[in-house]
Design an enzyme around this catalytic site. Structure first.
Site, PDB file in Angstrom:
ATOM      1  N   GLY A  11     -16.750  24.203 -54.412  1.00  0.00           N
ATOM      2  CA  GLY A  11     -18.200  24.068 -54.411  1.00  0.00           C
ATOM      3  C   GLY A  11     -18.707  23.901 -52.992  1.00  0.00           C
ATOM      4  N   GLY A  13     -22.185  23.331 -52.193  1.00  0.00           N
ATOM      5  CA  GLY A  13     -23.502  22.723 -52.072  1.00  0.00           C
ATOM      6  C   GLY A  13     -23.424  21.542 -51.116  1.00  0.00           C
ATOM      7  N   ALA A  15     -22.788  18.268 -51.588  1.00  0.00           N
ATOM      8  CA  ALA A  15     -21.623  17.393 -51.743  1.00  0.00           C
ATOM      9  C   ALA A  15     -20.371  18.062 -51.186  1.00  0.00           C
ATOM     10  CB  ALA A  15     -21.426  17.017 -53.209  1.00  0.00           C
ATOM     11  N   SER A  41     -26.216  27.886 -53.141  1.00  0.00           N
ATOM     12  CA  SER A  41     -25.846  26.742 -53.980  1.00  0.00           C
ATOM     13  C   SER A  41     -27.093  26.085 -54.548  1.00  0.00           C
ATOM     14  CB  SER A  41     -25.067  25.716 -53.158  1.00  0.00           C
ATOM     15  OG  SER A  41     -23.887  26.288 -52.651  1.00  0.00           O
ATOM     16  N   HIS A  42     -26.929  25.426 -55.708  1.00  0.00           N
ATOM     17  CA  HIS A  42     -28.096  24.889 -56.411  1.00  0.00           C
ATOM     18  C   HIS A  42     -28.713  23.681 -55.709  1.00  0.00           C
ATOM     19  CE1 HIS A  42     -30.886  24.608 -59.663  1.00  0.00           C
ATOM     20  NE2 HIS A  42     -30.509  23.375 -59.971  1.00  0.00           N
ATOM     21  N   PHE A 114     -42.055   8.213 -55.312  1.00  0.00           N
ATOM     22  CA  PHE A 114     -41.339   8.922 -56.372  1.00  0.00           C
ATOM     23  C   PHE A 114     -41.211   8.012 -57.581  1.00  0.00           C
ATOM     24  CE2 PHE A 114     -38.646  12.927 -56.277  1.00  0.00           C
ATOM     25  CZ  PHE A 114     -39.567  13.647 -55.537  1.00  0.00           C
ATOM     26  N   GLN A 227     -30.599  14.391 -68.346  1.00  0.00           N
ATOM     27  CA  GLN A 227     -31.979  14.151 -67.920  1.00  0.00           C
ATOM     28  C   GLN A 227     -32.882  15.366 -68.155  1.00  0.00           C
ATOM     29  OE1 GLN A 227     -33.363  13.591 -63.545  1.00  0.00           O
ATOM     30  NE2 GLN A 227     -33.397  11.543 -64.470  1.00  0.00           N
ATOM     31  N   HIS A 229     -36.435  16.731 -67.040  1.00  0.00           N
ATOM     32  CA  HIS A 229     -37.478  16.533 -66.028  1.00  0.00           C
ATOM     33  C   HIS A 229     -38.840  16.705 -66.693  1.00  0.00           C
ATOM     34  CE1 HIS A 229     -39.821  16.918 -62.354  1.00  0.00           C
ATOM     35  NE2 HIS A 229     -38.752  16.570 -61.661  1.00  0.00           N
ATOM     36  N   LEU A 239     -38.870  24.250 -61.853  1.00  0.00           N
ATOM     37  CA  LEU A 239     -39.166  22.864 -61.535  1.00  0.00           C
ATOM     38  C   LEU A 239     -40.467  22.753 -60.744  1.00  0.00           C
ATOM     39  CD1 LEU A 239     -38.122  19.900 -61.405  1.00  0.00           C
ATOM     40  CD2 LEU A 239     -36.985  20.531 -59.269  1.00  0.00           C
ATOM     41  N   GLU A 242     -41.369  16.467 -58.599  1.00  0.00           N
ATOM     42  CA  GLU A 242     -41.935  15.138 -58.768  1.00  0.00           C
ATOM     43  C   GLU A 242     -42.780  14.749 -57.548  1.00  0.00           C
ATOM     44  OE1 GLU A 242     -39.874  10.833 -59.609  1.00  0.00           O
ATOM     45  OE2 GLU A 242     -39.300  12.550 -60.844  1.00  0.00           O
ATOM     46  N   ARG A 273     -38.177   9.083 -65.066  1.00  0.00           N
ATOM     47  CA  ARG A 273     -38.243  10.405 -65.698  1.00  0.00           C
ATOM     48  C   ARG A 273     -38.038  10.364 -67.207  1.00  0.00           C
ATOM     49  NH1 ARG A 273     -35.119  14.168 -61.180  1.00  0.00           N
ATOM     50  NH2 ARG A 273     -36.860  14.190 -59.705  1.00  0.00           N
ATOM     51  N   HIS A 337     -32.682  19.137 -66.849  1.00  0.00           N
ATOM     52  CA  HIS A 337     -32.708  19.191 -65.396  1.00  0.00           C
ATOM     53  C   HIS A 337     -31.413  18.728 -64.731  1.00  0.00           C
ATOM     54  CE1 HIS A 337     -34.331  18.932 -61.367  1.00  0.00           C
ATOM     55  NE2 HIS A 337     -34.169  17.620 -61.311  1.00  0.00           N
ATOM     56  N   ARG A 372     -31.321   8.997 -63.831  1.00  0.00           N
ATOM     57  CA  ARG A 372     -31.363   9.089 -62.371  1.00  0.00           C
ATOM     58  C   ARG A 372     -32.795   9.020 -61.869  1.00  0.00           C
ATOM     59  NH1 ARG A 372     -32.504  13.108 -58.935  1.00  0.00           N
ATOM     60  NH2 ARG A 372     -32.352  14.792 -60.474  1.00  0.00           N
TER      61      ARG A 372
END
Length: 559
Positions: A11, A13, A15, A41-42, A114, A227, A229, A239, A242, A273, A337, A372
């Site tokens: 991966g 992204g 991380a 990457s997402h 947020f 979750q 959203h 999306l 937020e 959320r 989400h 989250r």
């Protein structure tokens, strides 16, 4: 072909790249494998910002309490403390890498509010924060000489003698399978959004990391916590950040009423959320929506603010619905989400399977628990990606190189060839993916009950049986996406089964798990994590782990 590394990261992204960077800086040879180009990457879809307690009026302790309360007290508090303490250093490091965060007229870093946060601690780059972080980190790993294998797809982890020592992957451009041997593997493969339809997630988010670890014997934890959203664009799943509500946007029903007054009178649109998504669902069920939607109203914010701070969502609404949010409210609805659950890890990213680490959305350190908070996800990727990279680089110093693996590579080649050789019998991966996704959204969504969950489990297992006859009609080897879609379908089914089993097991409502037949939170019986472990030849095994509580005792959660 066999390729050797000290640390292999699956991966690319935030991380994955942060883990790779840290391991490389600590002297490990590092390879990064990604099924898309790293900049696709997402992580790049994260819009609103990243949390850190930098302001003198804020503190890591306040950030930690907000996170724990938001999690409905299911988060492990020791891990939350680490994340919130280390947040400022990771945010500042990203700015040093070149991320141009928003600054106020005084030249200081500026924040937006947020959901679920008692302080405005979300730092941002307009509504493209994830893209900005992703680009800066990609530039940095290139400068550091990290090797990336772009458009490679992992088919299995290599686990000789109970220790993870690499992975087999398809080089999509050539259609060849290779064994990438490693002294440690870090899973950073993202979420499982496409297990649901619709979802805000990219088509690549198919639970690959979850399923690879699960099949190798590592447990999945908190999988019932999915979750939704509150603000996804009507008919598209896009999306609507937020950050819009953080800047002051309203949620209204068909009568123009700001309905959150009924459900969260203190925090209104900026409640957590799970609370906002349930509130919208109730409004729709009671007939106060329009065509399955409520409205996100930004008109009072003015054109200048919208164009400066929310340009991307303005453009999306204009392009896909022909609606200008400067002039009219935007129709939105809750949409799947994020998955709070994932591969169980400790705060260094280590899983119970020796040699295997995980970070980001595919991992469950449990800093998010039952729900989250927005803008904690980017923070999670950086803090625990860095920590996984550091710990794995130290771990590999005492691990000897391998000389085996040819037989495992050969068995995977035979498995993939058997799938390509399978004759067409009428079942297609596309039909089954759609059936699976709509089933999960219908039965395992914002609200759940025993009958619906049991029905979903039976139907997912029927889909699993039907998937055994899915054929790949494209028999070619070069960039065979039909082959990848069929392999992804199996990953998605594993994730769906684990999610449903966990949701059936948790007989209470907590965070994203809202059971209409068990409407109350039950700390006496369910203040614990649910783990699911695959058992060859039998149903997956359910087990439990206590929630780690350091200083914040569970209390009623109100907004």
């Amino acid at each position: 072909m066999i390729i050797d590394y000290d640390v292999l990261v699956l991966g690319a992204g935030l991380a994955g790249m942060r883990a790779a960077l840290e391991a490389k800086r600590r002297g490990a040879s590092v390879g990064v494998l990604s099924k898309v180009h790293p900049l696709r990457s997402h992580s790049g879809a994260a819009e609103g910002g990243i949390n850190a307690a930098l302001d003198p009026g804020d503190s890591w302790e306040i950030h930690a309490f907000d996170t724990i309360k938001g999690s409905d007290y299911l988060a492990d508090q020791d891990a939350v403390e680490i994340m919130c303490r280390e947040a400022p250093r990771d945010l500042i490091e990203m700015e040093h890498m070149g991320v141009v965060f928003f600054r106020g007229p005084d030249g200081k870093l500026g924040t937006r509010a947020f959901g679920g946060a008692s302080k405005a601690r979300t730092y941002f780059v307009a509504d493209i924060t994830g893209q900005a972080l992703l680009n800066a980190l990609y530039d940095t790993i290139l400068k550091e000489g990290v090797k990336t294998h772009d458009e490679w797809f992992a088919t299995a982890l290599y686990v000789p003698d109970g220790t993870c020592r690499g992975a087999v992957a398809i080089d999509m451009l050539r259609g060849e399978l290779h064994l990438l041997r490693a002294k440690a593997v870090i899973l950073a493969a993202g979420g499982m959004g496409r297990v649901y339809e619709p979802s805000t997630n990219a088509l690549i988010c198919t639970g690959d990391g979850h399923a690879l670890a699960y099949r190798a014997g590592a447990p999945l934890m908190d999988m019932e916590m999915v979750q939704y959203h509150p603000t996804t664009l009507k008919g598209t799943g896009f999306l609507m950040t937020e950050g819009a509500r953080g800047e002051g946007a309203y949620l209204t029903n068909k009568d123009g009423e700001r309905f959150m007054q009924r459900y969260a009178p203190k925090m209104m649109e900026l409640a957590s959320r799970d609370v906002v998504s349930r509130s919208e669902t109730i409004e729709l069920a009671e007939g106060r929506g329009v065509d399955g939607c409520v409205y996100l109203d930004l008109r009072h914010l003015g054109a200048e603010l919208i164009h400066k701070k929310l340009p991307q969502i303005h453009e999306i609404a204009l392009n896909f619905l022909g609606l200008d949010m400067v002039e009219v409210p935007i129709p939105i609805r809750p949409g799947m989400h994020y998955i709070m659950g994932g591969v169980k890890t400790d705060s260094d990213g280590a899983t119970p399977l020796a040699g295997l680490y995980a970070a980001g959305e595919c991992a469950c350190v449990s800093v998010h628990g039952g729900n989250r908070l927005g803008a904690n996800s980017l923070l999670d990727t950086l803090v625990f990606g860095r920590r996984a990279g550091a710990h794995s680089a130290d771990y590999v110093k005492s691990v000897k190189p391998l000389e085996s693996g040819e037989e495992f590579l050969k068995s995977e080649q035979q498995r993939i060839q058997a799938l390509l050789d399978r004759p067409y019998k009428g079942e297609t991966h596309a039909r089954l993916r759609l059936e699976l996704g709509t089933l999960m959204d219908d039965k395992v969504g914002v609200y759940r009950d025993e009958a619906g969950l049991q029905d979903a489990l039976a139907k997912v297992r029927a889909i699993q049986a039907r998937a055994q006859s899915v054929s790949v009609q494209d028999k070619g080897r070069i960039y065979n996406q039909a082959l990848l879609f069929a392999l992804e379908l199996d990953y998605m089914i594993d994730c769906a089964e684990a999610t449903i089993m966990s949701a059936i097991e948790r007989k209470e409502s907590r965070g994203a798990q809202a059971r209409s037949d068990y409407p109350k939170r039950d700390d006496a019986n369910w203040l614990k994590h649910i783990l699911v472990t695959q058992t060859p030849g039998a149903d997956p095994k359910i087990s439990y782990q206590p929630v780690t509580i350091t200083k914040w005792q569970p209390m009623e959660r109100t907004y």
